[in-house]
Design a protein around this motif. Structure first.
Motif, PDB file in Angstrom:
ATOM      1  N   SER A 275       0.816  -1.228   0.000  1.00 36.74           N
ATOM      2  CA  SER A 275       0.000   0.000   0.000  1.00 36.74           C
ATOM      3  C   SER A 275       0.845   1.272   0.000  1.00 36.74           C
ATOM      4  CB  SER A 275      -0.965   0.032   1.205  1.00 36.74           C
ATOM      5  OG  SER A 275      -1.893  -1.021   1.107  1.00 36.74           O
ATOM      6  N   LYS A 276       2.134   1.133  -0.300  1.00 38.87           N
ATOM      7  CA  LYS A 276       3.028   2.298  -0.298  1.00 38.87           C
ATOM      8  C   LYS A 276       3.030   3.035  -1.634  1.00 38.87           C
ATOM      9  CE  LYS A 276       4.977   1.641   3.830  1.00 38.87           C
ATOM     10  NZ  LYS A 276       4.900   2.625   4.938  1.00 38.87           N
ATOM     11  N   TYR A 277       2.772   2.297  -2.724  1.00 41.18           N
ATOM     12  CA  TYR A 277       2.914   2.894  -4.038  1.00 41.18           C
ATOM     13  C   TYR A 277       1.709   2.606  -4.933  1.00 41.18           C
ATOM     14  CZ  TYR A 277       7.756   3.521  -2.659  1.00 41.18           C
ATOM     15  OH  TYR A 277       8.886   3.905  -1.984  1.00 41.18           O
ATOM     16  N   ILE A 278       1.411   3.578  -5.784  1.00 43.35           N
ATOM     17  CA  ILE A 278       0.461   3.389  -6.878  1.00 43.35           C
ATOM     18  C   ILE A 278       1.283   3.240  -8.143  1.00 43.35           C
ATOM     19  CG2 ILE A 278      -1.415   4.439  -8.200  1.00 43.35           C
ATOM     20  CD1 ILE A 278      -2.182   5.903  -5.592  1.00 43.35           C
ATOM     21  N   MET A 279       0.923   2.273  -8.967  1.00 42.11           N
ATOM     22  CA  MET A 279       1.715   1.963 -10.157  1.00 42.11           C
ATOM     23  C   MET A 279       0.856   1.968 -11.405  1.00 42.11           C
ATOM     24  SD  MET A 279       4.348  -0.961  -8.843  1.00 42.11           S
ATOM     25  CE  MET A 279       5.476  -0.610  -7.479  1.00 42.11           C
ATOM     26  N   ILE A 280       1.423   2.480 -12.470  1.00 39.69           N
ATOM     27  CA  ILE A 280       0.803   2.430 -13.794  1.00 39.69           C
ATOM     28  C   ILE A 280       1.613   1.467 -14.649  1.00 39.69           C
ATOM     29  CG2 ILE A 280       0.324   3.710 -15.920  1.00 39.69           C
ATOM     30  CD1 ILE A 280      -0.138   6.194 -14.211  1.00 39.69           C
ATOM     31  N   GLY A 281       0.926   0.524 -15.245  1.00 39.30           N
ATOM     32  CA  GLY A 281       1.584  -0.409 -16.147  1.00 39.30           C
ATOM     33  C   GLY A 281       1.152  -0.165 -17.578  1.00 39.30           C
ATOM     34  N   SER A 282       2.099  -0.305 -18.496  1.00 45.17           N
ATOM     35  CA  SER A 282       1.807  -0.300 -19.935  1.00 45.17           C
ATOM     36  C   SER A 282       2.255  -1.642 -20.477  1.00 45.17           C
ATOM     37  CB  SER A 282       2.556   0.819 -20.658  1.00 45.17           C
ATOM     38  OG  SER A 282       1.942   2.059 -20.451  1.00 45.17           O
ATOM     39  N   SER A 283       1.409  -2.269 -21.296  1.00 45.77           N
ATOM     40  CA  SER A 283       1.715  -3.631 -21.708  1.00 45.77           C
ATOM     41  C   SER A 283       1.288  -3.895 -23.139  1.00 45.77           C
ATOM     42  CB  SER A 283       1.008  -4.619 -20.773  1.00 45.77           C
ATOM     43  OG  SER A 283       1.258  -5.953 -21.147  1.00 45.77           O
ATOM     44  N   THR A 288       6.703  -4.537 -21.573  1.00 46.88           N
ATOM     45  CA  THR A 288       5.976  -3.842 -20.516  1.00 46.88           C
ATOM     46  C   THR A 288       6.806  -2.683 -19.984  1.00 46.88           C
ATOM     47  OG1 THR A 288       6.817  -5.501 -18.970  1.00 46.88           O
ATOM     48  CG2 THR A 288       4.542  -5.759 -19.705  1.00 46.88           C
ATOM     49  N   GLU A 289       6.114  -1.782 -19.298  1.00 42.84           N
ATOM     50  CA  GLU A 289       6.778  -0.646 -18.671  1.00 42.84           C
ATOM     51  C   GLU A 289       5.941  -0.221 -17.469  1.00 42.84           C
ATOM     52  OE1 GLU A 289       8.635   3.225 -20.642  1.00 42.84           O
ATOM     53  OE2 GLU A 289       6.456   3.447 -20.409  1.00 42.84           O
ATOM     54  N   TYR A 290       6.609   0.128 -16.360  1.00 43.43           N
ATOM     55  CA  TYR A 290       5.910   0.537 -15.147  1.00 43.43           C
ATOM     56  C   TYR A 290       6.460   1.862 -14.636  1.00 43.43           C
ATOM     57  CZ  TYR A 290       3.791  -4.083 -14.899  1.00 43.43           C
ATOM     58  OH  TYR A 290       3.061  -5.216 -15.180  1.00 43.43           O
ATOM     59  N   ARG A 291       5.570   2.652 -14.041  1.00 39.90           N
ATOM     60  CA  ARG A 291       5.945   3.885 -13.364  1.00 39.90           C
ATOM     61  C   ARG A 291       5.193   3.942 -12.046  1.00 39.90           C
ATOM     62  NH1 ARG A 291       5.841   7.244 -17.799  1.00 39.90           N
ATOM     63  NH2 ARG A 291       5.795   5.324 -19.019  1.00 39.90           N
ATOM     64  N   TYR A 292       5.695   4.733 -11.122  1.00 42.68           N
ATOM     65  CA  TYR A 292       5.122   4.708  -9.767  1.00 42.68           C
ATOM     66  C   TYR A 292       5.110   6.091  -9.140  1.00 42.68           C
ATOM     67  CZ  TYR A 292       9.930   5.021  -8.011  1.00 42.68           C
ATOM     68  OH  TYR A 292      11.213   5.448  -7.727  1.00 42.68           O
ATOM     69  N   VAL A 293       4.246   6.227  -8.115  1.00 41.92           N
ATOM     70  CA  VAL A 293       4.172   7.417  -7.296  1.00 41.92           C
ATOM     71  C   VAL A 293       3.794   6.964  -5.888  1.00 41.92           C
ATOM     72  CG1 VAL A 293       1.717   7.899  -7.658  1.00 41.92           C
ATOM     73  CG2 VAL A 293       3.282   9.794  -7.220  1.00 41.92           C
ATOM     74  N   SER A 294       4.212   7.705  -4.877  1.00 44.29           N
ATOM     75  CA  SER A 294       3.852   7.348  -3.513  1.00 44.29           C
ATOM     76  C   SER A 294       2.346   7.478  -3.322  1.00 44.29           C
ATOM     77  CB  SER A 294       4.581   8.256  -2.513  1.00 44.29           C
ATOM     78  OG  SER A 294       4.052   8.096  -1.217  1.00 44.29           O
ATOM     79  N   ASN A 299      -0.022  13.564  -5.836  1.00 50.01           N
ATOM     80  CA  ASN A 299       0.171  14.665  -6.780  1.00 50.01           C
ATOM     81  C   ASN A 299       1.619  14.799  -7.234  1.00 50.01           C
ATOM     82  OD1 ASN A 299      -2.583  15.442  -6.637  1.00 50.01           O
ATOM     83  ND2 ASN A 299      -2.184  16.529  -4.727  1.00 50.01           N
ATOM     84  N   ASP A 300       2.500  13.940  -6.721  1.00 45.45           N
ATOM     85  CA  ASP A 300       3.908  13.983  -7.123  1.00 45.45           C
ATOM     86  C   ASP A 300       4.065  13.533  -8.575  1.00 45.45           C
ATOM     87  OD1 ASP A 300       4.530  14.829  -4.631  1.00 45.45           O
ATOM     88  OD2 ASP A 300       5.589  13.006  -4.004  1.00 45.45           O
ATOM     89  N   ASP A 301       5.254  13.755  -9.112  1.00 44.36           N
ATOM     90  CA  ASP A 301       5.571  13.286 -10.461  1.00 44.36           C
ATOM     91  C   ASP A 301       5.789  11.777 -10.454  1.00 44.36           C
ATOM     92  OD1 ASP A 301       5.455  15.862 -11.474  1.00 44.36           O
ATOM     93  OD2 ASP A 301       7.600  16.239 -11.146  1.00 44.36           O
ATOM     94  N   TRP A 302       5.409  11.145 -11.538  1.00 50.50           N
ATOM     95  CA  TRP A 302       5.578   9.699 -11.684  1.00 50.50           C
ATOM     96  C   TRP A 302       6.992   9.387 -12.157  1.00 50.50           C
ATOM     97  CZ3 TRP A 302       1.524   6.078 -10.891  1.00 50.50           C
ATOM     98  CH2 TRP A 302       0.295   6.660 -10.557  1.00 50.50           C
ATOM     99  N   LYS A 303       7.552   8.282 -11.654  1.00 46.42           N
ATOM    100  CA  LYS A 303       8.901   7.860 -12.036  1.00 46.42           C
ATOM    101  C   LYS A 303       8.827   6.510 -12.739  1.00 46.42           C
ATOM    102  CE  LYS A 303      10.949  10.166  -8.001  1.00 46.42           C
ATOM    103  NZ  LYS A 303      11.698   9.963  -6.733  1.00 46.42           N
ATOM    104  N   VAL A 304       9.578   6.355 -13.808  1.00 48.52           N
ATOM    105  CA  VAL A 304       9.613   5.097 -14.567  1.00 48.52           C
ATOM    106  C   VAL A 304      10.600   4.135 -13.915  1.00 48.52           C
ATOM    107  CG1 VAL A 304      10.168   4.026 -16.777  1.00 48.52           C
ATOM    108  CG2 VAL A 304       8.969   6.222 -16.718  1.00 48.52           C
ATOM    109  N   ILE A 305      10.204   2.892 -13.755  1.00 50.36           N
ATOM    110  CA  ILE A 305      11.090   1.885 -13.157  1.00 50.36           C
ATOM    111  C   ILE A 305      12.141   1.434 -14.163  1.00 50.36           C
ATOM    112  CG2 ILE A 305      11.165  -0.493 -12.280  1.00 50.36           C
ATOM    113  CD1 ILE A 305       8.556   0.111 -10.821  1.00 50.36           C
TER     114      ILE A 305
END
Length: 725
Positions: A275-283, A288-294, A299-305
Motif C-alpha cells: 500500500s506504499k505505491y500506486i503503479m501504472i503499467g503499460s503492456s 511492458t513498462e511501469y511507473r510509480y508514485v507514492s 500529486n507527485d511526479d511519476w517515475k519510470v522503473i
C-alpha cells in the motif's frame, strides 16, 4: 353390437390415420424449414497485390449503428439475418428442448442456492459475497474483525442494482484506506465499458461523482479522496489513458496523468501489496513498462522503473527498500530480481530466484515475512513458499495426476497464512489456508455439489501424451466415470484454447458431470500456444509457428482414436474465442476427424480483423498473430484463417455461439463464417448458430442464465449420440 363395434373400429382407424398424417406433415414441415441464406455483396479487399473477395463484409456494424434508436437499412438487414439464424437454430433443436431443460435443471440443481464465499480479511474487516435463494446476483458484505457482535453490512446489493437490466456485471470493488468509502464499477451493456460509482458506507448514500467509459478498475490514494482509473478509447476500447479524480469534482476536471500513445500498448493502474505505491503499467504482448508514485503523495511526479524495450517483459511489487521484479531479461522462463527503490533500471537488478530451463516462474506474492512463488513444473502449477532469508523453502504437496492450484485472496500482508485454491478433474474446488511455517493445511471450504449420487471416487483422471508430427510430446488430461468402457463407440469431447500463453488447466466442473454421467470421456489437449510446458510452449505456437497449435490438437485427436478412447464418429471438439479460431482451423484441416464441433465466440476472420485497427484488441495483438501489413504475416495468416479457407467439401456437425455486443470477437465474424460455410459445404450435417442479442463475449450475466447455453451445447452433442435423456 358387432356391427357397431366394427363401425367404431373403422371410425377410430380413420381418425388415427388422419392424425398420423397431420403429425407427419407437421414433422415434415419442421424438418423442411430452410436455413437462412445471407445475401451476397462482394467486397474486394486488397493487400500486397492479393485480392480477397468477402461476400458478407456488409454484416459489420459500427457501435454507432448498433446503438442508434432507429436502425438504418444495413443495421436492419443484419438484425434480420441474426434473428433468422436464431429462429433456424430453434427449429433444428426443437426436438431437444426436453433434454435441454433436463440438463439445465441438472446443472443448476448441483449449485447451492444460498451459497457464500470464504471471507477474506483486509484492513480490519472481513469481506465476503453471498447469495440468497432465488437471487441471480450476489450480495457483497463485510463485518468488523475486532467486534464479536459485529453485524453484517451489505456494502453492495447486486439483485437491487441489477433490476431492470437485461445484462448486469459488477467490475472492481475497492474500499478507501479509512474504510468509509466504496468505489465500484458496473457494466450494463456487456461491452466491458464500466461506469464507476462511489458510496458512503456510513450513510449508505451514493456520492454525486460518476466516472464513465472506464476499464472498471479503481485505485485509492492514501488520502481517501483521490482515485486513479483507466479510460477507454471510444472506438477501439483500448485502455489508453490514466486519470486522477478527486472526490467532489466533475469527471471533466480530472487530471490526465498518463497517456499511452503507442496503439500497440494498453495501460492499467494498481496499488502495491504494501500500500506504499500506486503503479501504472503499460503492456503489449512482448513488452511492458511501469511507473510509480507514492500513495501518500498522489500529486507527485511519476517515475519510470525501467523504460520499455522490445521483448523485455517485467512485472513489479514492493517490499521494504526494494522493488521485486519478475522478468524475462536473460530468462526465457522468467526470473525474480530485486532493485533498490532509488535505482530501478535493469543494470541494478539482482537475482532473487535465478532462471531455470525446466521451471516457469508465473507469478509471486510478497508477505511481511514470506515470499510465495507460483511456478509451473512438468506442465502443472505449483506453489513454493520460503522465508525472506531463504529458510523453510518448500513446495506444497499435491497428489492428483492432473490438477490446478491458484493463489486465493491474500490481501493480508502481515500473516504467515497463505490462501490458495486447489482443484483437479475429479476434485471440486477447495479453498485452503496454509501455514507457511508449520505446513499445516486447513480446508475452509470445498465446492458443494448438490447431487446425492456424486462422489469424486466415482471418476477417474489420467495424464497421457500424444506425439506431434515434429516429435514433441503433447500432454492430454482425461477424466471419465469409473466403469465406462473406452471403445470406438465411446463419445469423447476434446477441449483446448492454445493462445496468448494461456494454459488450459485440468479443473473440476460440476456442469461436466452431465456429460460424464452419460458416458462421455472429457479430454483437455495442452497444445502449443498455451504455456503449460514453459515459455517455449507459447513461443512455438504463435506468429509464424501458429499452425503448431492446430496440428497439435489434431494429433491429440488422432492419438485418442488410435488408443481406443473413441472414433471419429463419436469424437467432438470444443473451444472458445481464440479457441474458436482453433475450432475453425481444425474444421478446415481435418473435418473428417470430428462428428461435431462447438465453436464459441470464435475468432475466425483473422486477416480482416488484424488489418482493421479500429476493432478492439487489434493493435496490441500484432505480437501474438503478426501484423498483416507485413506481407509475410499476411500470407501466413491467410493460409490458416478459418473464414478465408472455407471450401466446397463435407464438414461435420457444427454449433456456433456468439453475442451481439461482444467487444472481444465481434459478432460479425461467426455470422459471416456460418454464412460462408452454409454456402459452400457439400453435406447435410447440422450447421447452427446461437446469437445472444443481449450479451457480449462472456455470455449471459447472472448466476444461472448462462447455463442455458451450456445445456444447448451439451444437447447438441448428445442428440448426435442418440442420447435422449
Amino acid at each position: 353390437m358387432k356391427t357397431n363395434t366394427i363401425y367404431l373400429f373403422l371410425i377410430t382407424t380413420v381418425l388415427f390415420m388422419a392424425c398420423s398424417k397431420e403429425k407427419k406433415q407437421a414433422e415434415k414441415k419442421q424438418v423442411s424449414i430452410k436455413a437462412p441464406v445471407a445475401k451476397k455483396i462482394p467486397e474486394k479487399l486488397e493487400a500486397h497485390g492479393d485480392t480477397r473477395v468477402d461476400d458478407y463484409f456488409w454484416m459489420r456494424l459500427s457501435d454507432a449503428q448498433k446503438n442508434a434508436e432507429t436502425p438504418d437499412t444495413q443495421t436492419q438487414d443484419v438484425l434480420d439475418y441474426l434473428v433468422a439464424e436464431n429462429t433456424y437454430k430453434d427449429s433444428v433443436m426443437k426436438h431437444t428442448q426436453g433434454i435441454q431443460e433436463k440438463l439445465y435443471n441438472e446443472i443448476v440443481g448441483r449449485i447451492k442456492k444460498d451459497d457464500a464465499s470464504v471471507p477474506y480479511n483486509d484492513n480490519g474487516y472481513s469481506y465476503y459475497t453471498r447469495y440468497e435463494k432465488g437471487m441471480d446476483y450476489a450480495l457483497y458484505c463485510r463485518k468488523k474483525l475486532d467486534d464479536k457482535e459485529a453485524k453484517e453490512g451489505i456494502i453492495l446489493n447486486g439483485p437491487k442494482l441489477a433490476k431492470g437490466h437485461s445484462y448486469f456485471a459488477v467490475g472492481t470493488r475497492t474500499i478507501s484506506t479509512n474504510n468509509t468509502l466504496l468505489a465500484y464499477s458496473v457494466d450494463t451493456v456487456s461491452r466491458r465499458r464500466y461506469t464507476i460509482y462511489f458510496k458512503n458506507l456510513v450513510s449508505g448514500e451514493l456520492l454525486p461523482d460518476v466516472l464513465e467509459n472506464t476499464s472498471g478498475n479503481i485505485v485509492w490514494a492514501n488520502d481517501n479522496k483521490t482515485v486513479f482509473y483507466a479510460s477507454k478509447d471510444s472506438v477501439t476500447l483500448r485502455q489508453n489513458k490514466i486519470y486522477k479524480h478527486v472526490l467532489g469534482t466533475k469527471q471533466s476536471e480530472d487530471v490526465l496523468v498518463f497517456d499511452e500513445k503507442d496503439e500497440t500498448y494498453y495501460c492499467f493502474v494498481f496499488k502495491s501489496r504494501s500500500s506504499k505505491y500506486i503503479m501504472i503499467g503499460s503492456s503489449q504482448t512482448l513488452s511492458t513498462e511501469y511507473r510509480y508514485v507514492s500513495a501518500d503523495t498522489p500529486n507527485d511526479d511519476w517515475k519510470v522503473i525501467q523504460p520499455r524495450e522490445k521483448d523485455l517483459e517485467y512485472s513489479v511489487d514492493h517490499y521494504k527498500d526494494h522493488f521485486y521484479i519478475r522478468t524475462n531479461l536473460d530468462a526465457r522462463n522468467f526470473r525474480l530480481v530485486k532493485t533498490p527503490i532509488t535505482a530501478t533500471t535493469k543494470e541494478n537488478w539482482v537475482d532473487v530466484i535465478p532462471h531455470r530451463e525446466d521451471v516457469l516462474l508465473q507469478s509471486f506474492v510478497v508477505f511481511k515475512e514470506h515470499l510465495v512463488l507460483q511456478e509451473r513444473v512438468n506442465g502443472l502449477r505449483t506453489l513454493r513458499t520460503m522465508k525472506w532469508n531463504g529458510d523453510n523453502d518448500h513446495y506444497i504437496e499435491f497428489n492428483d495426476p492432473a490438477y490446478a492450484s491458484y493463489l486465493g485472496d491474500n490481501l493480508d500482508y502481515d500473516t504467515n497464512i497463505l490462501r490458495y485454491v486447489y482443484t483437479s478433474l475429479t476434485t471440486p474446488s477447495s479453498t485452503i489456508d496454509y501455514n507457511m511455517d508449520s505446513k499445516e493445511k486447513v480446508i475452509l471450504k470445498e465446492q458443494e455439489v448438490l447431487d446425492p449420487n456424486f462422489s469424486k471416487d466415482n471418476y477417474v483422471s489420467e495424464r497421457v501424451y500424444a506425439t506431434a508430427k515434429d516429435g514433441v510430446k503433447i500432454p492430454i488430461s482425461i477424466v471419465y466415470k469409473k466403469g465406462i468402457e473406452k471403445s470406438s463407440t465411446t463419445p469423447l469431447l476434446l477441449y483446448s484454447y492454445g493462445s496468448y500463453g494461456y494454459s488450459s488447466e485440468p479443473t473440476f466442473s460440476s456442469n461436466r458431470l452431465s456429460l460424464l454421467d452419460r458416458g462421455f470421456v472429457y479430454a483437455i489437449a495442452h497444445i502449443r500456444g498455451g504455456q503449460e510446458m514453459g515459455r517455449h510452449w507459447y513461443e512455438d505456437g504463435k506468429l509464424l509457428k501458429k499452425k503448431n497449435t492446430f496440428t497439435d490438437f489434431i494429433d491429440c485427436g488422432e492419438f485418442l482414436v488410435e488408443k481406443g478412447y473413441t472414433s471419429p464418429k463419436h469424437m467432438y471438439a470444443m473451444g472458445g474465442s481464440a479457441g474458436g479460431l482453433l475450432m475453425g482451423a481444425v474444421l478446415n484441416m481435418k473435418p473428417e476427424l470430428w462428428n461435431g464441433v462447438v465453436a464459441a465466440v470464435p475468432f475466425v476472420d483473422v486477416v480482416s480483423t488484424m488489418m482493421d485497427e479500429t476493432i478492439p484488441l487489434t493493435t496490441f495483438e500484432f505480437d501474438e498473430w503478426g501484423n498483416p501489413k507485413n506481407k509475410e504475416y499476411y500470407e501466413y495468416m491467410k493460409s490458416y484463417s478459418p473464414y478465408d479457407n472455407v471450401e466446397a467439401k463435407e464438414y461435420p456437425n457444427i454449433m456456433i455461439t456468439t453475442g451481439y455486443w461482444d467487444s472481444q470477437v465481434q459478432y460479425w465474424e461467426p455470422a459471416k463464417w456460418i454464412a460462408k460455410l452454409r454456402e459452400l459445404k457439400t453435406d447435410d450435417n447440422m450447421l447452427i448458430m446461437d446469437c445472444d442479442m443481449k450479451t457480449g463475449h462472456g455470455g449471459a450475466s447472472g448466476r444461472f442464465e448462462r447455463y442455458k447455453r451450456t445445456a444447448l451445447n451439451y444437447a447438441f452433442m448428445m442428440d448426435l449420440e442418440g442420447i435422449k435423456e
